[in-house]
Design a protein around this motif. Structure first.
Motif, PDB file in Angstrom:
ATOM      1  N   GLU A   3       0.818  -1.203   0.000  1.00 23.71           N
ATOM      2  CA  GLU A   3       0.000   0.000   0.000  1.00 23.71           C
ATOM      3  C   GLU A   3       0.856   1.259   0.000  1.00 23.71           C
ATOM      4  OE1 GLU A   3      -3.562   2.020   2.591  1.00 23.71           O
ATOM      5  OE2 GLU A   3      -2.966  -0.025   3.014  1.00 23.71           O
ATOM      6  N   GLY A   4       0.402   2.246  -0.812  1.00 23.98           N
ATOM      7  CA  GLY A   4       1.046   3.550  -0.848  1.00 23.98           C
ATOM      8  C   GLY A   4       2.211   3.666  -1.801  1.00 23.98           C
ATOM      9  N   ARG A   5       2.568   2.591  -2.456  1.00 26.51           N
ATOM     10  CA  ARG A   5       3.689   2.649  -3.392  1.00 26.51           C
ATOM     11  C   ARG A   5       3.190   2.971  -4.781  1.00 26.51           C
ATOM     12  NH1 ARG A   5       7.668  -2.291  -2.529  1.00 26.51           N
ATOM     13  NH2 ARG A   5       7.774  -1.874  -4.739  1.00 26.51           N
ATOM     14  N   HIS A   6       3.868   3.868  -5.447  1.00 26.45           N
ATOM     15  CA  HIS A   6       3.558   4.205  -6.835  1.00 26.45           C
ATOM     16  C   HIS A   6       4.266   3.221  -7.755  1.00 26.45           C
ATOM     17  CE1 HIS A   6       1.662   8.115  -6.181  1.00 26.45           C
ATOM     18  NE2 HIS A   6       2.481   8.210  -5.153  1.00 26.45           N
ATOM     19  N   THR A  11       1.915  -8.794 -13.391  1.00 24.91           N
ATOM     20  CA  THR A  11       2.103  -9.389 -14.711  1.00 24.91           C
ATOM     21  C   THR A  11       1.235 -10.634 -14.826  1.00 24.91           C
ATOM     22  OG1 THR A  11       4.377  -8.580 -14.825  1.00 24.91           O
ATOM     23  CG2 THR A  11       3.790 -10.354 -16.321  1.00 24.91           C
ATOM     24  N   ALA A  12       0.552 -10.765 -15.964  1.00 26.73           N
ATOM     25  CA  ALA A  12      -0.294 -11.933 -16.227  1.00 26.73           C
ATOM     26  C   ALA A  12       0.278 -12.702 -17.411  1.00 26.73           C
ATOM     27  CB  ALA A  12      -1.721 -11.486 -16.532  1.00 26.73           C
ATOM     28  N   ARG A  13       0.314 -14.013 -17.282  1.00 26.57           N
ATOM     29  CA  ARG A  13       0.799 -14.862 -18.372  1.00 26.57           C
ATOM     30  C   ARG A  13      -0.296 -15.870 -18.723  1.00 26.57           C
ATOM     31  NH1 ARG A  13       5.348 -14.099 -15.176  1.00 26.57           N
ATOM     32  NH2 ARG A  13       6.982 -12.966 -16.277  1.00 26.57           N
ATOM     33  N   PRO A  14      -0.981 -15.637 -19.850  1.00 29.25           N
ATOM     34  CA  PRO A  14      -2.069 -16.557 -20.222  1.00 29.25           C
ATOM     35  C   PRO A  14      -1.551 -17.956 -20.556  1.00 29.25           C
ATOM     36  CG  PRO A  14      -1.970 -14.652 -21.716  1.00 29.25           C
ATOM     37  CD  PRO A  14      -0.811 -14.563 -20.801  1.00 29.25           C
ATOM     38  N   GLN A  32      -5.442  -0.278 -19.721  1.00 28.13           N
ATOM     39  CA  GLN A  32      -4.314  -1.089 -20.170  1.00 28.13           C
ATOM     40  C   GLN A  32      -4.765  -2.467 -20.613  1.00 28.13           C
ATOM     41  OE1 GLN A  32      -4.471   0.583 -17.309  1.00 28.13           O
ATOM     42  NE2 GLN A  32      -2.514   1.459 -16.730  1.00 28.13           N
ATOM     43  N   THR A  33      -4.169  -2.968 -21.696  1.00 24.06           N
ATOM     44  CA  THR A  33      -4.503  -4.304 -22.165  1.00 24.06           C
ATOM     45  C   THR A  33      -3.276  -5.195 -22.277  1.00 24.06           C
ATOM     46  OG1 THR A  33      -4.359  -3.555 -24.453  1.00 24.06           O
ATOM     47  CG2 THR A  33      -6.548  -3.538 -23.437  1.00 24.06           C
ATOM     48  N   GLY A  34      -2.084  -4.669 -21.976  1.00 26.62           N
ATOM     49  CA  GLY A  34      -0.865  -5.469 -22.044  1.00 26.62           C
ATOM     50  C   GLY A  34      -0.769  -6.446 -20.893  1.00 26.62           C
ATOM     51  N   ASN A  35       0.222  -7.333 -20.964  1.00 27.01           N
ATOM     52  CA  ASN A  35       0.389  -8.360 -19.940  1.00 27.01           C
ATOM     53  C   ASN A  35       0.867  -7.813 -18.608  1.00 27.01           C
ATOM     54  OD1 ASN A  35      -0.393 -10.128 -21.887  1.00 27.01           O
ATOM     55  ND2 ASN A  35       1.435 -11.380 -21.808  1.00 27.01           N
ATOM     56  N   THR A  36       1.373  -6.582 -18.589  1.00 22.84           N
ATOM     57  CA  THR A  36       1.850  -5.965 -17.354  1.00 22.84           C
ATOM     58  C   THR A  36       1.091  -4.680 -17.116  1.00 22.84           C
ATOM     59  OG1 THR A  36       4.050  -6.897 -17.667  1.00 22.84           O
ATOM     60  CG2 THR A  36       3.882  -5.059 -16.158  1.00 22.84           C
ATOM     61  N   VAL A  37       0.695  -4.457 -15.863  1.00 22.46           N
ATOM     62  CA  VAL A  37      -0.021  -3.238 -15.495  1.00 22.46           C
ATOM     63  C   VAL A  37       0.702  -2.610 -14.301  1.00 22.46           C
ATOM     64  CG1 VAL A  37      -1.659  -4.408 -13.977  1.00 22.46           C
ATOM     65  CG2 VAL A  37      -2.301  -2.258 -15.026  1.00 22.46           C
ATOM     66  N   SER A  38       0.810  -1.292 -14.311  1.00 29.09           N
ATOM     67  CA  SER A  38       1.439  -0.563 -13.216  1.00 29.09           C
ATOM     68  C   SER A  38       0.367   0.271 -12.535  1.00 29.09           C
ATOM     69  CB  SER A  38       2.551   0.335 -13.760  1.00 29.09           C
ATOM     70  OG  SER A  38       3.167   1.041 -12.721  1.00 29.09           O
ATOM     71  N   ILE A  39       0.226   0.108 -11.215  1.00 28.82           N
ATOM     72  CA  ILE A  39      -0.847   0.785 -10.497  1.00 28.82           C
ATOM     73  C   ILE A  39      -0.338   1.355  -9.179  1.00 28.82           C
ATOM     74  CG2 ILE A  39      -2.693  -0.617 -11.475  1.00 28.82           C
ATOM     75  CD1 ILE A  39      -2.690  -2.189  -8.816  1.00 28.82           C
ATOM     76  N   MET A  40      -1.122   2.275  -8.610  1.00 27.00           N
ATOM     77  CA  MET A  40      -0.888   2.793  -7.258  1.00 27.00           C
ATOM     78  C   MET A  40      -1.739   1.964  -6.312  1.00 27.00           C
ATOM     79  SD  MET A  40       0.156   5.163  -5.113  1.00 27.00           S
ATOM     80  CE  MET A  40      -0.335   6.018  -3.635  1.00 27.00           C
ATOM     81  N   PRO A  46      -8.687  -5.736  -4.944  1.00 24.24           N
ATOM     82  CA  PRO A  46      -8.343  -6.891  -5.773  1.00 24.24           C
ATOM     83  C   PRO A  46      -7.911  -6.446  -7.158  1.00 24.24           C
ATOM     84  CG  PRO A  46     -10.723  -6.772  -5.417  1.00 24.24           C
ATOM     85  CD  PRO A  46     -10.104  -5.690  -4.602  1.00 24.24           C
ATOM     86  N   VAL A  47      -6.808  -7.032  -7.637  1.00 23.12           N
ATOM     87  CA  VAL A  47      -6.308  -6.815  -8.993  1.00 23.12           C
ATOM     88  C   VAL A  47      -6.609  -8.087  -9.751  1.00 23.12           C
ATOM     89  CG1 VAL A  47      -4.273  -6.367 -10.404  1.00 23.12           C
ATOM     90  CG2 VAL A  47      -4.497  -5.285  -8.155  1.00 23.12           C
ATOM     91  N   VAL A  48      -7.394  -7.988 -10.831  1.00 17.08           N
ATOM     92  CA  VAL A  48      -7.841  -9.171 -11.571  1.00 17.08           C
ATOM     93  C   VAL A  48      -7.416  -9.081 -13.030  1.00 17.08           C
ATOM     94  CG1 VAL A  48      -9.865 -10.513 -12.289  1.00 17.08           C
ATOM     95  CG2 VAL A  48      -9.835  -9.396 -10.043  1.00 17.08           C
TER      96      VAL A  48
END
Length: 52
Positions: A3-6, A11-14, A32-40, A46-48
């Motif tokens: 928590e709190g990190r920018h 990463t998702a690998r189908p 975003q639709t790529g395999n990697t997402v960067s979030i705060m 939940p990240v799905v």
């Protein structure tokens, strides 16, 4: 992720025969639709990765 990190990343690998169709964080669809997402990270959200 902590928590709190920018810029924390997930990463998702189908599996073979599947593709990543999108991401949601706490029920909200991300652009975003790529395999990697960067979030705060702001809490226990939940990240799905969604596959089709």
């Amino acid at each position: 992720m902590r928590e709190g990190r920018h810029g924390d990343t997930a990463t998702a690998r189908p599996a073979r025969g599947f593709r990543l169709s999108g991401w949601t964080v706490d029920g909200r669809r991300l652009p975003q639709t790529g395999n990697t997402v960067s979030i705060m990270v702001t809490g226990d959200d939940p990240v799905v990765a969604e596959f089709s």
